[in-house]
Write an enzyme that holds these catalytic residues in place. Structure first.
Site, PDB file in Angstrom:
ATOM      1  N   GLU A  35       0.903  -1.213  -0.136  1.00 48.47           N
ATOM      2  CA  GLU A  35      -0.132   0.022   0.042  1.00 48.47           C
ATOM      3  C   GLU A  35       0.927   1.214  -0.162  1.00 48.47           C
ATOM      4  OE1 GLU A  35      -1.808   2.947   1.182  1.00 48.47           O
ATOM      5  OE2 GLU A  35      -2.375   1.984   3.028  1.00 48.47           O
TER       6      GLU A  35
ATOM      7  N   CYS B   1      -1.447   8.906   3.066  1.00 50.78           N
ATOM      8  CA  CYS B   1      -1.417   8.594   1.795  1.00 50.78           C
ATOM      9  C   CYS B   1      -2.787   8.795   1.112  1.00 50.78           C
ATOM     10  CB  CYS B   1      -1.125   7.009   1.566  1.00 50.78           C
ATOM     11  SG  CYS B   1      -2.063   5.840   2.302  1.00 50.78           S
TER      12      CYS B   1
END
Ligand code: UN1
Length: 510
Positions: free
Chosen positions: A265, A299
């Site tokens: 990720e 993120c």
């Protein structure tokens, strides 16, 4: 009164006294220590860490391999129960964990609370998932006279490499997913946040995770490389930069050994599209939260705001007006909205980036960084930069820096092409009250998480499984129903159950 009692408990919470040292097979190793410095003022020590060596990393894999048969044979229900106990222990330790994350990672109180909540949610969700997926075999359809059973169990030793921006939640999420699926785990937290990870490991061991099934190896990239280059590992779960994910991929491939999964990720160049039907005040709220909460160190954070030109001036005024009201400062103070950047190096990189845009005359707004006692802290002021074109934003700036681009309604398709051209595919925001516009945008972009008429951060475990594609990672989504299966080995056992030589012979063989 409840709030005051909570704030008192935070203020009195002790920081760790013992150094965070590598733990392998339940044994704590003695290694030279260094202080972990707080990003809040750049000089106070939060605690000590003694980092693992590459040799330690290999020893951790060896020990976990030895523990694997027993841990993997532990019933899924028993593994789940340990995670549920860990969830209770996390909840009970909430003030201490928040105080530690505020000192070590510069987390504000709302972020600290949300982070403990998310760690608890991951434990409980993956416990429930482990019961669902690993409790009993799934019988698959097939022809008469044959039985097809799908069973799942651990793959072996998983390496978990976690980031500093969610030093408890993502650390816990990766580790508990791997453990719940029957794997042993060697966990390497981010260099910047080893102390909170050591707390998490202690909580997991005390809750009943076998000591030899979970090893803790704090350290830098050399420890990470020692782990990922080891041919004995069964998989890697990684959250961090796209750059590091490429490096891990390369390392995994170069071994020319077993082909193991990388669950990555990574970053995003996340956009929000705002058309002229959007509700301005709502947009301003959602933009400020998505771009500046956690100092933009998510993120999922909004990086690129695309506003239809008819309302652009008004929107920019609303957003900068609201951003002006944000309080920067000591994250342990309840009134603080924006804390520091994780360390001086990260701050410098963002400052350099903003300085370049300033010379280009693109900076539309900058607030102030704290002075006085916090002058040494790594603060970056919320900043708004205007770009002519979405393609002018080419890299993820991991801080409170928002880019704005104006677009013409007739150019929407071109704008969508520009967003897609970045190659990232993590989060996307849409503010529009026209359903077919929303549909058209969603269908054009391969982003993992889309948020319509709301903010675009803070995905909820179980409700909003999180993760992207392309440069943003591999999937499957954390906190979703497809996550644990990726950590597991699936076996299909097809047995001839017809009268002759079928069931009877199996029973006779015990
Ligand atoms: C990350 O920042 O590495 O939805 C991912 C969110 C968080 C993002 C975590 N789950 O804001």
């Amino acid at each position: 009164a409840v709030r005051d009692a909570f704030l008192d408990s935070l203020a009195q919470a002790p920081l760790p006294k013992d150094a965070a040292l590598p733990i392998i097979g339940g044994k704590t190793l003695t290694r030279p220590t260094r202080p972990v410095l707080s990003p809040v003022d750049g000089k106070s020590s939060v605690g000590e860490v003694g980092e693992a060596t590459a040799e330690d990393a290999r020893a951790a894999i060896e020990t976990c391999l030895g523990a694997f048969p027993k841990w993997s044979a532990t019933p899924a229900g028993a593994r789940a129960l340990a995670l549920e106990k860990a969830a209770d222990a996390l909840e009970a330790a909430t003030p201490r964990l928040i105080a530690l994350m505020s000192a070590e990672a510069g987390k504000t109180l709302p972020d600290g609370i949300a982070e403990v909540r998310e760690a608890v949610d991951f434990c409980r969700y993956y416990a429930a998932e482990a019961r669902r997926l690993f409790g009993a075999a799934t019988i698959l359809p097939g022809p008469t006279g044959e039985e097809n059973r799908l069973v799942s169990r651990g793959r072996g030793v998983f390496v978990c490499i976690s980031p500093w921006n969610f030093p408890l939640a993502i650390f816990m999420g990766q580790v508990t997913a791997a453990l719940a699926s029957g794997n042993c785990v060697v966990a390497k937290p981010a260099e910047q946040t080893p102390l909170i990870a050591a707390e998490a490991v202690r909580i997991l061991h005390e809750a009943g995770i076998a000591k030899d099934a979970l090893a803790y190896v704090p350290g830098d990239g050399t420890v990470g490389a020692a782990l990922t280059s080891d041919p004995r590992i069964a998989g890697v779960a990684f959250t961090g930069s796209t750059e590091t994910a490429w490096a891990i991929n390369r390392t995994l491939a170069e071994k020319r050994g077993p082909i193991v999964p990388l669950i990555a990720e990574t970053g995003g160049l996340n956009a929000m599209l705002v058309d002229a039907t959007a509700l301005g005040e709502q947009v301003a709220d959602d933009v400020v939260l998505s771009a500046f909460r956690s100092a933009g160190q998510r993120c999922s954070a909004l990086r690129l705001l695309l506003v239809q030109e008819d309302i652009a001036n008004h929107m920019i005024d609303l957003v900068t007006g609201a951003a002006k009201e944000l309080t920067l400062g000591d994250p342990a103070h309840p009134a603080t909205d924006v804390g520091p950047i994780i360390d001086a190096e990260a701050k410098q990189a963002i400052d350099d980036y903003v300085a370049e845009r300033r010379t280009e005359g693109r900076v539309r707004f900058e607030s102030e960084v704290p002075r006085g006692a916090l002058a040494g802290g790594s603060f970056v002021a919320p900043t708004v930069i205007e770009l002519a074109n979405a393609r002018d934003l080419t890299r993820e700036v991991f801080g409170p820096v928002l880019h704005v681009v104006r677009y013409k309604a007739a150019d929407l398709d071109k704008v969508l092409d520009d967003i897609a051209a970045s190659g990232y595919g993590l989060t996307l925001g849409i503010h529009s009250r026209i359903e077919r516009t929303c549909k058209r945008i969603v269908e054009r972009l391969s982003v993992g998480n889309v948020y319509v008429n709301r903010n675009m951060i803070g995905a909820i475990v179980g409700s909003q499984p999180f993760g992207g594609s392309g440069l943003s990672g591999t999937g499957p989504k954390a906190g979703g129903p497809h996550y644990l299966p990726r950590f597991a080995l699936e076996q299909v056992i097809s047995t001839n159950t017809a009268a002759a030589g079928g069931n009877a012979s199996l029973i006779a063989m015990g």
